[in-house]
Design an enzyme around this catalytic site. Structure first.
Site, PDB file in Angstrom:
ATOM      1  N   PRO A 123      -6.449   0.837   0.888  1.00 49.08           N
ATOM      2  CG  PRO A 123      -4.428   1.648   0.041  1.00 49.08           C
ATOM      3  CD  PRO A 123      -5.013   0.517   0.843  1.00 49.08           C
ATOM      4  CG  HIS A 146      -1.951  -1.030   1.257  1.00 51.79           C
ATOM      5  ND1 HIS A 146      -2.652  -1.365   2.405  1.00 51.79           N
ATOM      6  CD2 HIS A 146      -2.410  -1.864   0.278  1.00 51.79           C
ATOM      7  CE1 HIS A 146      -3.487  -2.348   2.136  1.00 51.79           C
ATOM      8  NE2 HIS A 146      -3.361  -2.663   0.862  1.00 51.79           N
TER       9      HIS A 146
END
Length: 518
Positions: free
Chosen positions: A489, A444
């Site tokens: 995300p 991420h």
């Protein structure tokens, strides 16, 4: 090198955000859009479309595979996978899909990112085209179900049926995933947004094509994108309205730096002509670090699963918090890429839990090794270096809580023994040493071209996502994040791309639903 026909927009990167923008902008039949994607198409490719095959895509022909700089307090051997395929990381990851917590978006607004508060951004969930659902009953592995029950019992947290129904602050359950339970296929950004519109005459895809430099036109606008095709030939694409960088939190700042936009001293030292001194390019490198604890099971596990990492846990160690500060994934396979390197055995059958730091306080940076576009950039995440020791404590607490869950029925009877780190590793010092050395990433990376207030000298973007001082150049991907959302995300990137499409077209955003605080 030859100039090609111009387009209204050139989108660099056919990943999560690039697919959204391409679909939305080409809704206007007079708007010509070209998408530059370094990898191949995912259309009809079961290796990509079959969600359960995600783990085989890591370190494959579909992966750029960025290495990690030496990590004195972490694991220096992490290979940061970045997808090389249409759909980007949404064609490459587990497609765990969480709406961001309202607090995460409001945090952005408090940092000067006007228009990025929860009240404005969360209503864009109404526009998402991905099929996001909690893991279907037929895909719920019995051991994962028993993990959920044991976690709720051991830690006193609720069982959550849908993590995208708010409010929730902690709980165990099966995640929401962007997939089709009937086929096991992804509902990636490419599948959901691009596949239905590939026949639009105003949409051009340049696959197996890699952008390596932006060039100014006679007026100084960065409207020209130099690209290299798979056969080695090069070309220049021209954007007549704007160039949109959607190449991700590693390749977007890399492209800016190669083009002379970034910290001036660093660029000059590499012999790169400085177009704009933006010291924040490549800084603020964020991630969700995690560790792992592995158990051997008594035998093979039932085969049903959405993608072998589809259940988990969120907890608040501090009950005064409104959002979780520790989470786990529960893998129905033994994830031993790091424990094996440390000398631990790899069981034939097993499970693991991966304590994860949702709001890590350690911040890293990215920089160019040379002016050669073919050289991969240096990534230093500076894992576990925050002065307060928050990230390290989170991992230690997570390992302890994982053991509590494993010792609780109905999960306990599945487990034969703890393989890594083993029951003899018990003190905070021992758990910290193991947890940091066995640490991994959830892939991420974010924050390397962050947006911010006008008076923030290290912000790369303004709240309209425009690169500071550059007319006609915007960034739309996870590199825009000022701070890391506490959750996976991908959906935040989808929401940002939907909002960016409105910023580009002048269309009004969706009306608030009254559920933004949910």
């Amino acid at each position: 090198m030859s100039d090609e026909s111009g387009y209204d927009y050139v989108i660099v990167g056919g990943g999560t955000a690039g697919c959204v923008l391409a679909a939305r902008l080409t809704e206007d039949p007079d708007c010509r859009v070209c998408v530059v994607e370094g990898g191949p198409s995912d259309v009809g490719d079961e290796r990509i479309l079959a969600l359960r095959n995600w783990i085989n895509l890591l370190d494959s022909e579909f992966d750029y595979g960025y290495t990690t700089e030496e990590q004195p307090r972490g694991n220096s051997h992490i290979l940061h996978s970045r997808a090389r395929v249409l759909g980007g990381c949404s064609s490459h990851n587990t497609l765990i899909s969480f709406l961001p917590f309202p607090e995460d978006l409001d945090e952005w607004a408090l940092r000067g990112c006007t228009g990025w508060d929860a009240h404005t951004v969360l209503p864009y969930r109404q526009r998402l085209r991905n099929h996001i659902v909690p893991v279907a009953e037929q895909d719920r592995n019995p051991i994962a179900q028993d993990f959920v029950t044991a976690a709720a019992e051991a830690l006193g947290v609720p069982v959550v049926e849908d993590f995208n129904r708010r409010p929730f602050a902690d709980g165990a359950g099966f995640f929401s995933v962007a997939y089709d339970p009937a086929t096991g296929h992804r509902s990636s950004a490419s599948v959901a947004y691009l596949h239905p519109v590939l026949d639009r005459p105003n949409l051009t895809l340049k696959l197996e094509t890699w952008a390596y430099r932006l060039l100014p036109d006679a007026s100084g606008r960065l409207t020209r994108v130099q690209v290299r095709h798979a056969d080695g030939s090069t070309a220049t694409l021209r954007s007549e309205r704007e160039t949109l960088l959607c190449a991700g939190a590693i390749d977007t700042p890399r492209l800016l730096l190669l083009s002379g936009i970034g910290p001036a001293d660093q660029l000059r030292a590499l012999g790169i002509d400085v177009l704009a001194d933006l010291p924040g390019v490549g800084e603020n490198l964020l991630d969700h670090p995690e560790s792992v604890i592995v158990w051997e099971t008594d035998g093979p596990l039932p085969p049903n699963s959405a993608m072998d990492s589809d259940a988990g846990l969120f907890v608040r160690r501090d009950p005064a918090l409104s959002r979780p500060d520790l989470m786990f994934h529960f893998y129905q396979v033994p994830f031993t890429v790091n424990t094996a390197r440390l000398g631990y055995p790899t069981p034939d059958h097993g499970v693991c839990m991966t304590p994860n730091v949702p709001k890590a306080r350690s911040v890293g940076r990215l920089w160019l090794r040379s002016a050669d576009p073919g050289d991969k950039p240096a990534l230093d995440f500076r894992y576990f270096t925050d002065p307060e020791g928050h990230d390290e404590r989170t991992i230690v607490d997570g390992l302890r809580l994982a053991r509590e869950v494993a010792a609780t029925e109905p999960l306990r009877h599945w487990l034969r023994r703890e393989v890594a780190p083993g029951p003899d590793v018990r003190t905070d010092r021992e758990l910290s040493e193991y947890g940091r050395r066995a640490a991994h990433t959830v892939y991420h990376p974010a924050g390397t071209c962050r947006m911010g207030a006008e008076d923030d000298p290290t912000a790369v973007l303004d709240p309209q996502l425009r690169v500071r001082g550059q007319d006609g150049l915007r960034v739309v991907d996870a590199s825009l994040f000022p701070t890391m959302p506490a959750i996976n995300p991908m959906v935040t990137v989808l929401l940002a791309a939907e909002r960016a499409a409105d910023l580009l077209t002048g269309r009004d955003g969706p009306a608030p639903t009254g559920t933004e605080r949910r």
